[in-house]
Design a protein around this motif. Sequence first.
Motif, PDB file in Angstrom:
ATOM      1  N   UNK A 156      -6.974  -1.935  -2.312  1.00  0.00           N
ATOM      2  CA  UNK A 156      -6.919  -3.075  -1.382  1.00  0.00           C
ATOM      3  C   UNK A 156      -7.055  -2.554   0.046  1.00  0.00           C
ATOM      4  N   UNK A 157      -7.831  -3.265   0.843  1.00  0.00           N
ATOM      5  CA  UNK A 157      -7.986  -2.939   2.267  1.00  0.00           C
ATOM      6  C   UNK A 157      -7.735  -4.213   3.064  1.00  0.00           C
ATOM      7  N   UNK A 158      -6.633  -4.256   3.795  1.00  0.00           N
ATOM      8  CA  UNK A 158      -6.241  -5.470   4.529  1.00  0.00           C
ATOM      9  C   UNK A 158      -7.299  -5.897   5.536  1.00  0.00           C
ATOM     10  N   UNK A 159      -8.067  -4.960   6.061  1.00  0.00           N
ATOM     11  CA  UNK A 159      -9.044  -5.278   7.113  1.00  0.00           C
ATOM     12  C   UNK A 159     -10.197  -6.136   6.611  1.00  0.00           C
ATOM     13  N   UNK A 160     -10.352  -6.203   5.292  1.00  0.00           N
ATOM     14  CA  UNK A 160     -11.461  -6.991   4.734  1.00  0.00           C
ATOM     15  C   UNK A 160     -11.077  -8.435   4.446  1.00  0.00           C
ATOM     16  N   UNK A 161      -9.790  -8.786   4.591  1.00  0.00           N
ATOM     17  CA  UNK A 161      -9.317 -10.106   4.184  1.00  0.00           C
ATOM     18  C   UNK A 161      -9.563 -11.143   5.290  1.00  0.00           C
ATOM     19  N   UNK A 162      -9.766 -12.398   4.897  1.00  0.00           N
ATOM     20  CA  UNK A 162     -10.078 -13.454   5.891  1.00  0.00           C
ATOM     21  C   UNK A 162      -9.010 -13.601   6.965  1.00  0.00           C
ATOM     22  N   UNK A 163      -7.728 -13.513   6.592  1.00  0.00           N
ATOM     23  CA  UNK A 163      -6.656 -13.696   7.581  1.00  0.00           C
ATOM     24  C   UNK A 163      -6.679 -12.607   8.642  1.00  0.00           C
ATOM     25  N   UNK A 164      -6.981 -11.371   8.224  1.00  0.00           N
ATOM     26  CA  UNK A 164      -7.011 -10.246   9.167  1.00  0.00           C
ATOM     27  C   UNK A 164      -8.179 -10.407  10.142  1.00  0.00           C
ATOM     28  N   UNK A 165      -9.335 -10.798   9.601  1.00  0.00           N
ATOM     29  CA  UNK A 165     -10.513 -10.958  10.452  1.00  0.00           C
ATOM     30  C   UNK A 165     -10.331 -12.095  11.456  1.00  0.00           C
ATOM     31  N   UNK A 166      -9.778 -13.221  10.966  1.00  0.00           N
ATOM     32  CA  UNK A 166      -9.608 -14.375  11.860  1.00  0.00           C
ATOM     33  C   UNK A 166      -8.673 -14.041  13.012  1.00  0.00           C
ATOM     34  N   UNK A 167      -7.553 -13.358  12.722  1.00  0.00           N
ATOM     35  CA  UNK A 167      -6.570 -13.054  13.765  1.00  0.00           C
ATOM     36  C   UNK A 167      -7.114 -12.066  14.784  1.00  0.00           C
ATOM     37  N   UNK A 168      -7.827 -11.010  14.313  1.00  0.00           N
ATOM     38  CA  UNK A 168      -8.340  -9.998  15.247  1.00  0.00           C
ATOM     39  C   UNK A 168      -9.528 -10.518  16.043  1.00  0.00           C
ATOM     40  N   UNK A 169     -10.320 -11.415  15.467  1.00  0.00           N
ATOM     41  CA  UNK A 169     -11.448 -11.981  16.222  1.00  0.00           C
ATOM     42  C   UNK A 169     -10.974 -12.914  17.328  1.00  0.00           C
ATOM     43  N   UNK A 170      -9.936 -13.720  17.050  1.00  0.00           N
ATOM     44  CA  UNK A 170      -9.430 -14.664  18.055  1.00  0.00           C
ATOM     45  C   UNK A 170      -8.385 -14.049  18.974  1.00  0.00           C
ATOM     46  N   UNK A 200       0.846  -1.199   0.000  1.00  0.00           N
ATOM     47  CA  UNK A 200       0.000   0.000   0.000  1.00  0.00           C
ATOM     48  C   UNK A 200       0.880   1.248   0.000  1.00  0.00           C
ATOM     49  N   UNK A 201       0.571   2.150  -0.907  1.00  0.00           N
ATOM     50  CA  UNK A 201       1.306   3.425  -0.934  1.00  0.00           C
ATOM     51  C   UNK A 201       0.448   4.544  -0.332  1.00  0.00           C
ATOM     52  N   UNK A 202      -0.864   4.428  -0.507  1.00  0.00           N
ATOM     53  CA  UNK A 202      -1.799   5.365   0.120  1.00  0.00           C
ATOM     54  C   UNK A 202      -3.159   4.683   0.131  1.00  0.00           C
ATOM     55  N   UNK A 203      -3.749   4.520   1.304  1.00  0.00           N
ATOM     56  CA  UNK A 203      -5.001   3.771   1.427  1.00  0.00           C
ATOM     57  C   UNK A 203      -6.040   4.361   0.484  1.00  0.00           C
ATOM     58  N   UNK A 204      -6.742   3.526  -0.309  1.00  0.00           N
ATOM     59  CA  UNK A 204      -6.620   2.057  -0.392  1.00  0.00           C
ATOM     60  C   UNK A 204      -5.771   1.601  -1.583  1.00  0.00           C
ATOM     61  N   UNK A 205      -4.893   2.450  -2.087  1.00  0.00           N
ATOM     62  CA  UNK A 205      -4.154   2.108  -3.308  1.00  0.00           C
ATOM     63  C   UNK A 205      -2.831   1.415  -2.965  1.00  0.00           C
TER      64      UNK A 205
END
Length: 699
Positions: A165-179, A139-144
């Motif tokens: 691209x927004x990392x917060x929407x990806x499955x890996x990010x959600x799984x880690x922050x939820x657990x 990422x150079x400037x959110x969301x680019x």
Amino acid sequence: MNLPKLVGNSSSKFRLSTTIVVPFVLQIVAAVGLVGYLSYRNGQESVNRLASQIRTEVASRTNQVLEGYFKTPYQITKNNINALKLNHINLEDKETVERYFAAQLQIYPMLGEIFVGQPDGTMIYVGRKSDGSLLAATTIAVPQRAFYQLDSLGNHSKFEKFDTFDARTRPWYKAATERHGQSWSGVYQSRTIRNLGTAAAEPYYDQQGNLVAVFSNFIMLQGISDFLTSLKISPTGQVFVMDQKGLLIATSTGEHSFLPNGTDGSLQQIQAIKSQNPLTSSAVKYLQEEFGDFKRIRELHELAFDMDGKRQYLLAQPYSDGKGIDWLVVVVVPESDFMEQINQNTQNTMLLSLVALVVVIVLGMLTARLITAPILRVYQAANRLAKGDLGEQVTPSAIAEINELSNAFNKMSEQLKESFETLEDKVRERTADLAIANQEIITLNENLRKDNLRLGAEIDVVRQMQTMILPNAEELEIEGLDIAAYMDAAADVGGDYYEVLNSDGIVTLGIGDVTGHGLESGILMLMTQTAVRTLKESGEGNPVRFLDILNRTLYKNVQRINSEKCLTLSILNYANGQVSISGQHEETIVVRKSGAIERIDTMDLGFPIALDGDITAFINQVIVELQHGDGVVLYTDGITEACDIHKNIYGIERMCNVISQHWHLPSEQIKDAIIADVRRHIGEQKVFDDITLLILKRQ
């Protein structure tokens, strides 16, 4: 008896040739048939046992590889978090982080991507393309974010494109922050390299509990299939892995576990029951009919089913790591793979038996004729005499044959006598040779007995020295602490070591385990104790320098004695309610006043001692606060790997339960409870390794 009457009734008797041939042939037929049948049955049972062993071994190897396969990604996320903590990397310097990730991808070919996401949606990313080249998409400037090709050093070489691209929407990010901990994302398709796989993710929070970053890496399902394809099961046997929903993860058949979905390049896992491989789909269908829900398969099951009238043997075993992976390993082996050779051998045996039977009958008839012909000639002459032909004379040739038979017997008797006499002489000579050999064996046994006594004495000396250098009861009495220790040396001297030193207000605890058993292990343990005591007395308090000097000292000694021994060693320094932990050994168990257990993995805190001349880069430490009533428990694998008569290991979970239940008691009683539980588990089984336990409790 009237001889003519006997002769007249001779038609009701068996002929001599028949009496010789028929029983001989019947015995051969019975023996060949029985041997052939037993050979077939034994072969079939042996093959079934072998097939079961192969299925179990393949499932076990698959589980072991999966465990190692999925352990590495978490080691990488932990290493990256540690690198961030130690300021080895800076998330603001994105190109340096890209080079760091590129180097890791070159070390771990199993990985397809390594990346880190931040709470603002930004991401630093390096991935491996299908041709093996590396790609950065940071990422150079959110969301680019910008895509660059990377050279072998991880530097930008060519710009490709931009995307959003927004990392917060990806499955890996959600799984880690939820657990709030290490988690698997579940199977998904990478947006960048377009492969199916799963990501290991671990969040990093600052001391205030604020999320700093989520480190993750992506492994491809195709890598698991590549491993399964390399397994040698049987000519048409197979092993495959699927999840609890019945979606195919990987297979040894070469079939892809996913298919294109539409024209946009997206991939979709296939249902294992819809596999193009008939054996795979039939096995899954049978499991579905047998259990209904795949989640009900919670332990290893060995089953059998029929497909197209042919028997198939099936083994289903669950694999779960408690972090999001919950799969089934299935091994299927057709019975025909093993029985084909048995059936062919049976046909060959039957054919050879028939040929042997024909040969035996022909040989029997010829043999009977050779035996009965001379007797028949004598019988014919006697029969003519019995008929009243009193003038019948046995021709000289006939009488000469009888005399020759007698002479032949006499000659044979003489030859046998000579043979027996010669044999007796040879027996006497052989008896004398055996007596000499027996004396040599007795002498050799005596020498071996002396060597065993000497070796046993040496081991006893080392065992006594091992016991003599242990801390005494007075050294364990330290103000403000409740300390208990225990060590029981195995018969072969296992090389366990523990230490308690109190100097200048700092209490130093040490625990270690030398590889192997015997004299060399005991000697290395003694050298370790001496070196630790020397460093402690010299006032060396820095854990890196402490372990580095200790390692270099022991490494040079081990090289001098031309040994390959090494040891795991943890050093703990306690002062003012804080304990620092450094060095690589078994897990350190931190116990809170309430009995709550915290297990600290020491894998990243050091390196085996005396294995390499310089381990400075691997040494680290962890600081733990101990309140009143808190404490630590140290142990060697002689406890956790203790086996009962059925080869079941004791395990760290069982030990933690005993510690938690008895933590309200003094350390000595906690120690007694643990050792008693271990002894109950071992039972009458021989103790193969030293059992060592050290408990520290803040009063």
